[in-house]
Write an enzyme that holds these catalytic residues in place. Structure first.
Site, PDB file in Angstrom:
ATOM      1  N   GLY A 142      -2.237  31.310  -4.907  1.00  0.00           N
ATOM      2  CA  GLY A 142      -3.162  32.124  -4.121  1.00  0.00           C
ATOM      3  C   GLY A 142      -3.778  31.330  -2.988  1.00  0.00           C
ATOM      4  N   GLU A 144      -1.460  27.665 -11.872  1.00  0.00           N
ATOM      5  CA  GLU A 144      -0.400  28.050 -10.934  1.00  0.00           C
ATOM      6  C   GLU A 144      -0.811  29.288 -10.143  1.00  0.00           C
ATOM      7  OE1 GLU A 144       3.691  26.599 -13.159  1.00  0.00           O
ATOM      8  OE2 GLU A 144       2.719  28.449 -13.816  1.00  0.00           O
ATOM      9  N   GLU A 145      -1.386  30.258 -10.811  1.00  0.00           N
ATOM     10  CA  GLU A 145      -1.817  31.485 -10.137  1.00  0.00           C
ATOM     11  C   GLU A 145      -2.839  31.168  -9.054  1.00  0.00           C
ATOM     12  OE1 GLU A 145      -3.615  35.888 -11.378  1.00  0.00           O
ATOM     13  OE2 GLU A 145      -3.114  34.409 -12.916  1.00  0.00           O
ATOM     14  N   GLY A 146      -3.795  30.319  -9.383  1.00  0.00           N
ATOM     15  CA  GLY A 146      -4.804  29.948  -8.394  1.00  0.00           C
ATOM     16  C   GLY A 146      -4.223  29.132  -7.247  1.00  0.00           C
ATOM     17  N   THR A 181       0.723  29.959 -15.419  1.00  0.00           N
ATOM     18  CA  THR A 181      -0.555  29.462 -15.925  1.00  0.00           C
ATOM     19  C   THR A 181      -1.661  29.865 -14.952  1.00  0.00           C
ATOM     20  OG1 THR A 181      -0.423  27.352 -14.755  1.00  0.00           O
ATOM     21  CG2 THR A 181       0.640  27.480 -16.933  1.00  0.00           C
TER      22      THR A 181
END
Length: 425
Positions: free
Chosen positions: A172, A167-169, A164
């Site tokens: 990171g 999640e990616e953010g 999602t």
């Protein structure tokens, strides 16, 4: 008969050997200490299957972890040929084949005896998120072929998943804080559509089936999915910016300060890192070297008003897609940072646009691997019993001296036997 001197030397050598043997024995009996052997390394593989390309990151960490988390370092990064795996929707086998050269490279790096215990993951982002929404069957076929290709290698494949945006953010964020140690001509009947974010003079022919509604272009209500549409770039920065802002819900409601969707966000303060899409969008226009916001705004505006012929001439090495999307991408990044996160002319100086931190690529994959090491059991280091270094050195000196004296004693004995073997005439 032995001479008194030889007899004295022999007795002295025997006494010295006895004394040295006793000393060496006492050194061996001195207290020992428990010493840990150097911890072996573990490896992990993470595929970043993005919309434009797929990259494989090879990570390594000591088997004995700190506070339950592996101290992960990047060993190598490999970019797969071709575009992202979502572009293989009509050729799923091609998605799997595109990963194999990078997997071959990983097998050259990871020791053969550790390959079968190497956890391997594939995380897909924007491209596969969109494909799954448009055609879930094709998305499943692509994932099946990817899993099949990875399964041909001696690694512990733990599955592929679509991440999602949250999640990616989040991953990171973990990555950055960990690295910082804080943690064709159209037919006459072709319809035309204007695109304010594309350079003036740019043309592209697509079918209605290929066009989906976006803030910049609205698909006409045409009953024919095969109808050709001509997208015409008009290069209007203001219209492009207004269209991009429609992507964000910036109303704060009861909160005096918010980022998106009315969620509270404190005023920006401190140093920030902008990476991945934010970095690449502005780096294409050479705007990641700490330029003031006024110059950033002016450069983006100048590019967005340029003609298609001009941008092709001034950036001959860039691809057609890069030139076409640069205005939209940079406008999106600027809108996100200014209207979304609330940066201004003063705080803009606190943003560091970067691709790497301490030599490691910044993105979600490192944070993903760090999070997953929490689920990989930590190994207890192998331990050995050993002498202290000073005792070991003393024992070696005594043993060497004993060897020398032994040779001397043997030499005296040989000489003694040799001299006693002569017969007087």
């Amino acid at each position: 008969m032995q001479s008194p001197m030889r007899r004295a030397l022999r007795c002295g050598s025997v006494a010295a050997l006895g004394a040295l043997a006793v000393a060496a024995f006492l050194l061996v009996l001195t207290p020992t200490r428990d010493a840990a052997l150097p911890a072996r390394n573990k490896y992990g593989l993470v595929f970043d299957a993005g919309s434009t390309h797929t990259a494989l990151y090879i990570y390594r960490w000591p088997a004995d972890k700190e506070n339950g988390t592996g101290i992960v370092s990047q060993v190598e990064a490999c970019t797969a040929a071709g575009r992202g795996i979502s572009s293989y929707a009509d050729d799923p086998a091609g998605a799997g084949a595109s990963l194999k050269p990078c997997l071959d490279k990983a097998m050259e790096i990871i020791p053969a005896e550790q390959q079968r215990e190497t956890p391997t993951y594939l995380g897909a982002t924007a491209g596969m998120r969109l494909l799954r929404e448009q055609n879930s069957t094709k998305a499943q076929q692509v994932f099946a072929e990817v899993a099949k290709a990875i399964g041909e290698y001696p690694v512990e494949f733990r599955g592929a998943q679509v991440l999602t945006g949250n999640e990616e953010g989040s991953f990171g964020w973990i990555s950055v804080n960990f690295l910082m140690e804080t943690l064709v001509k159209a037919s006459p009947s072709t319809a035309q559509i204007s695109h304010p974010c594309y350079p003036r003079g740019y043309q592209e022919n697509i079918t209605t089936a290929e066009l989906y509604d976006s803030p910049c272009v609205r698909a006409p209500s045409s009953p024919s999915a095969a109808q050709l549409l001509r997208v015409m770039g008009t290069g209007e920065p203001a219209a492009c910016s207004a269209a991009v802002q429609q992507l964000f819900n910036l109303s704060c409601g009861a909160n005096s300060t918010c980022g998106f969707n009315g969620v509270y966000q404190p005023p920006v303060r401190g140093q920030f890192f902008a990476f991945s899409g934010l970095y690449h969008s502005l780096h294409f226009l050479n705007l990641t070297e700490g330029q003031p916001l006024t110059l950033v705004n002016a450069t983006i505006g100048q590019f967005c008003t340029s003609t298609w012929e001009k941008v092709q001439r001034e950036l001959p090495t860039a691809s057609r897609i890069q030139l076409r999307d640069a205005c939209a991408a940079s406008t999106y990044a600027l809108t996100l940072l200014l209207q979304g996160f609330g940066f201004n002319h003063t705080t803009w100086r606190n943003i560091r646009f970067t691709r790497q931190v301490t030599g490691v690529d910044v993105g979600w994959t490192l944070g993903y691997m760090l999070n997953l090491t929490n689920m990989i059991p930590s190994e207890i280091p192998q331990r050995v019993i050993g002498l202290r270094r000073s005792n070991w050195i003393a024992a070696m000196v005594l043993l060497a001296t004993m060897l020398i004296l032994t040779f001397c004693l043997l030499a005296l004995t040989c000489c003694q036997k040799s001299s006693s073997g002569y017969v007087s005439l």
